[in-house]
Scaffold this motif. Sequence first.
Motif, short mmCIF file in Angstrom:
data_model
loop_
_atom_site.label_atom_id
_atom_site.label_comp_id
_atom_site.label_asym_id
_atom_site.label_seq_id
_atom_site.Cartn_x
_atom_site.Cartn_y
_atom_site.Cartn_z
N SER A 17 0.83 -1.21 0.00
CA SER A 17 0.00 0.00 0.00
C SER A 17 0.86 1.26 0.00
O SER A 17 0.57 2.22 -0.71
N LEU A 18 1.93 1.23 0.79
CA LEU A 18 2.85 2.37 0.82
C LEU A 18 3.43 2.63 -0.56
O LEU A 18 3.44 3.76 -1.05
N GLY A 19 3.89 1.56 -1.21
CA GLY A 19 4.48 1.71 -2.54
C GLY A 19 3.49 2.20 -3.57
O GLY A 19 3.79 3.11 -4.36
N VAL A 20 2.29 1.61 -3.58
CA VAL A 20 1.27 2.01 -4.56
C VAL A 20 0.85 3.46 -4.35
O VAL A 20 0.74 4.24 -5.31
N ASN A 21 0.62 3.84 -3.09
CA ASN A 21 0.21 5.22 -2.80
C ASN A 21 1.31 6.21 -3.17
O ASN A 21 1.03 7.29 -3.72
N LEU A 22 2.56 5.87 -2.85
CA LEU A 22 3.66 6.76 -3.21
C LEU A 22 3.80 6.89 -4.72
O LEU A 22 3.99 7.99 -5.25
N TRP A 23 3.71 5.78 -5.41
CA TRP A 23 3.84 5.77 -6.87
C TRP A 23 2.76 6.66 -7.49
O TRP A 23 3.03 7.52 -8.33
N GLN A 24 1.53 6.43 -7.07
CA GLN A 24 0.41 7.19 -7.62
C GLN A 24 0.55 8.68 -7.31
O GLN A 24 0.36 9.54 -8.18
N THR A 25 0.90 9.00 -6.07
CA THR A 25 1.01 10.40 -5.67
C THR A 25 2.20 11.08 -6.33
O THR A 25 2.12 12.26 -6.72
N CYS A 26 3.30 10.38 -6.47
CA CYS A 26 4.47 10.94 -7.16
C CYS A 26 4.13 11.28 -8.61
O CYS A 26 4.52 12.35 -9.11
N ASN A 27 3.41 10.39 -9.28
CA ASN A 27 3.00 10.67 -10.66
C ASN A 27 2.12 11.91 -10.71
O ASN A 27 2.28 12.77 -11.59
N SER B 106 11.19 17.99 -8.60
CA SER B 106 10.97 16.85 -9.49
C SER B 106 12.03 15.78 -9.29
O SER B 106 11.75 14.59 -9.41
N SER B 107 13.26 16.21 -8.97
CA SER B 107 14.31 15.23 -8.72
C SER B 107 14.00 14.43 -7.46
O SER B 107 14.09 13.19 -7.44
N GLY B 108 13.62 15.13 -6.40
CA GLY B 108 13.26 14.44 -5.16
C GLY B 108 12.06 13.54 -5.36
O GLY B 108 12.03 12.40 -4.88
N MET B 109 11.06 14.05 -6.10
CA MET B 109 9.86 13.25 -6.34
C MET B 109 10.17 12.08 -7.26
O MET B 109 9.61 10.99 -7.11
N GLY B 110 11.07 12.28 -8.22
CA GLY B 110 11.46 11.19 -9.11
C GLY B 110 12.19 10.08 -8.36
O GLY B 110 11.97 8.89 -8.60
N ASN B 111 13.08 10.48 -7.44
CA ASN B 111 13.78 9.48 -6.62
C ASN B 111 12.79 8.71 -5.75
O ASN B 111 12.90 7.49 -5.58
N LEU B 112 11.82 9.44 -5.21
CA LEU B 112 10.80 8.79 -4.37
C LEU B 112 9.95 7.84 -5.21
O LEU B 112 9.57 6.76 -4.74
N LYS B 113 9.67 8.22 -6.44
CA LYS B 113 8.89 7.35 -7.33
C LYS B 113 9.66 6.06 -7.63
O LYS B 113 9.06 4.97 -7.66
N THR B 114 10.97 6.17 -7.83
CA THR B 114 11.78 4.98 -8.09
C THR B 114 11.73 4.02 -6.90
O THR B 114 11.57 2.80 -7.06
N VAL B 115 11.85 4.60 -5.70
CA VAL B 115 11.74 3.78 -4.49
C VAL B 115 10.37 3.12 -4.42
O VAL B 115 10.24 1.93 -4.08
N ALA B 116 9.33 3.88 -4.78
CA ALA B 116 7.96 3.36 -4.73
C ALA B 116 7.78 2.20 -5.70
O ALA B 116 7.14 1.18 -5.36
N PHE C 159 -4.55 0.62 4.98
CA PHE C 159 -4.68 1.95 5.57
C PHE C 159 -3.43 2.37 6.35
O PHE C 159 -3.14 3.55 6.46
N ALA C 160 -2.68 1.39 6.87
CA ALA C 160 -1.40 1.73 7.49
C ALA C 160 -0.43 2.27 6.44
O ALA C 160 0.27 3.27 6.66
N GLY C 161 -0.41 1.61 5.27
CA GLY C 161 0.43 2.10 4.17
C GLY C 161 -0.02 3.45 3.66
O GLY C 161 0.80 4.31 3.32
N PHE C 162 -1.34 3.66 3.64
CA PHE C 162 -1.90 4.94 3.20
C PHE C 162 -1.43 6.08 4.10
O PHE C 162 -0.98 7.13 3.62
N LEU D 72 -6.94 -1.29 -3.25
CA LEU D 72 -5.86 -2.24 -2.99
C LEU D 72 -6.35 -3.37 -2.09
O LEU D 72 -6.03 -4.55 -2.32
N CYS D 73 -7.10 -3.02 -1.07
CA CYS D 73 -7.65 -4.03 -0.16
C CYS D 73 -8.53 -5.03 -0.91
O CYS D 73 -8.42 -6.25 -0.72
#
Length: 621
Positions: free
Chosen positions: A32-42, A461-471, A535-538, A588-589
């Motif tokens: 959930s953390l990864g999906v939420n981060l990925w979506q939000t970073c985009n 964008s660099s910080g957000m791009g790095n965060l997206k890669t992690v996600a 929801f913990a990941g959210f 996701l649930c």
Amino acid sequence: MLLKNSLKQMGRTKARMIVFLILIVLTVTFLSLGVNLWQTCNGNLEKYGKVFTTVGVVNQKENSVELNQSWNAARKEYTYWDEPIYDYILPISLLDFEGANYIIKPEQRPYYGAYSPDIKVMSSEEEEYVEGKLDSVVEIIPYENCIPSDLVKVKVKRVLYGTYDFEGTDIWFCDEFNDNPGLIEKGKTYITVVSLIGNEHKDSYMEVPYEFFPHNPTISTQKNIKGETVAKDSIPDDKWVEVTDNFYGNEEGMKWKNLGEADDRFFKHTFPIVPTNKTEFLMEFNQGNAYIYDGRDITESEYEEGEKVCIIPKKFAMLNALKVGDNINLKLYYADYEKSVSQTFSAGRVELNFGLLNAEGEVYPVFEDSEYKIVGLYSNTADPEKRPTGYELGSNAVIIPSKSVKNSDEDNIVGYGPMKGYNTSFQIPNGTTKVYLEKFKALGINNLEVEFYDGGYERLSSGMGNLKTVAVILVAVSAATTLAILFFFVFLFISKQKKRTAIERSLGMNRKECTLSMLYGILIIIALGAVIGSFAGFKTADFVISKSTNMETELYSTAFSNWVNNADKMAEVAETSVPVNYLTPIVLCLVVILVSIIISLILIKNNLKAEPLELLSKSEE
């Protein structure tokens, strides 16, 4: 009954069930953390692309520096200063190179001088204050032959323009800033322009508080479109001229008569016009010192189509009782490609730094006369007391689309200079400054400097791009782990329970009831773990995103280069962050539950294929 039986069977292996629940919670949390981060970073990257613009400004560096000096008669000393020397003015076409990828091509914009008979440029109080300090075009008569290297008394015979109270009075006159002034003869009449300053001569400042020094604004600074001086080289630059018989009937005399009209128009009625292709090209707007106070900004289509629209300063609008929707008449009569608005029209004063007459000694004619619709009022928070750098908007600056000026200004150019950050700008796509600088550097133009302002886009964008890669990595790993755990534990709870299925079928339960008996307990555990984990990941993703805009990420350094990147100077962007989507953990649930149902049904179907009697005859596996 089936639910109760299913939970009872699950309860017989409590340790296994608890471990399964904990692992599901952990893996789904990370998923959930990864999906939420990925979506939000985009979402953030997409929004940054819309909110921010990358503006480049260009400066031509001087080829050398020349030491200049000015004499001060009161102090009996020279004042020295450095003046930049340019061997030649580089054309803006040098910036039109392959791979530049401009959104808006480079513009080297002038500022225009305009007037409108019905427009006020200062309040009544300011007019009264300025009236006594205006330069005056006067005829003077010396009382004796003298060289005005010190204070000399002269009579003001006539005032052609300026402070008319001087006419018929005596004034103290000194060619203050000339170390070799010429002779003026007793009884002769001379015409000049005098400026009032405080007397600093030690032997007389107590008795004579003020003095007047001469200058000659009839000397034309007109340039052609190549930047060449139009006026003849042989034109003298005397600070005063003798008035002879029929003086005002010849060419020299007409210049001085025209000067009064030009002075009156410039000092009392002229206000600056700033043409541009984008409001953000003006650094006051780009850096947030100026903002739209009422109405709206000029739109992209209005800039592109050259619509007759404008935005004006709030103070200027109040002075003239103008509001959004009104029309204002703009009569453009000169163009300055050298100085910026604030170097001439700074807050509280007007500094004449060019000749008001053209090469023929005439007043510059109007080259564009149009009605403009006011679409917005802007306010400026810049400190008016600070020394102008050239990037300020100055006083009473009206902003218009460059393409709205249809007529040529080639016969009205009063100054022409090199590309500077305050008059040369362009726009490129966000995030492409490094590519642009590499291509620009390859041109080998050493005395052009490019500086970028992107409001902090590259940092964010660099910080957000790095965060997206992690996600993305987190999603891939946690998805695989979640799938493996689901398969493993469902296998333990179903495939290892074949004998249970056989017993239930022997007791008369049909296939559907057996399926539900096995499925209920597993789904409850998985659903509980999926809900908690999603929801913990959210919440974790929401916390990470809220802190991400403060990340300081260095992309690359140009500290040792002539090509400068100021991408990080203006990162005040907390409000641009896209929030985490509340629907994501719910979806996701449901996906996790659906996948677990599919896996369970496949394994249950396999259990149901075996005959009950055959299974019961074997020992439990």
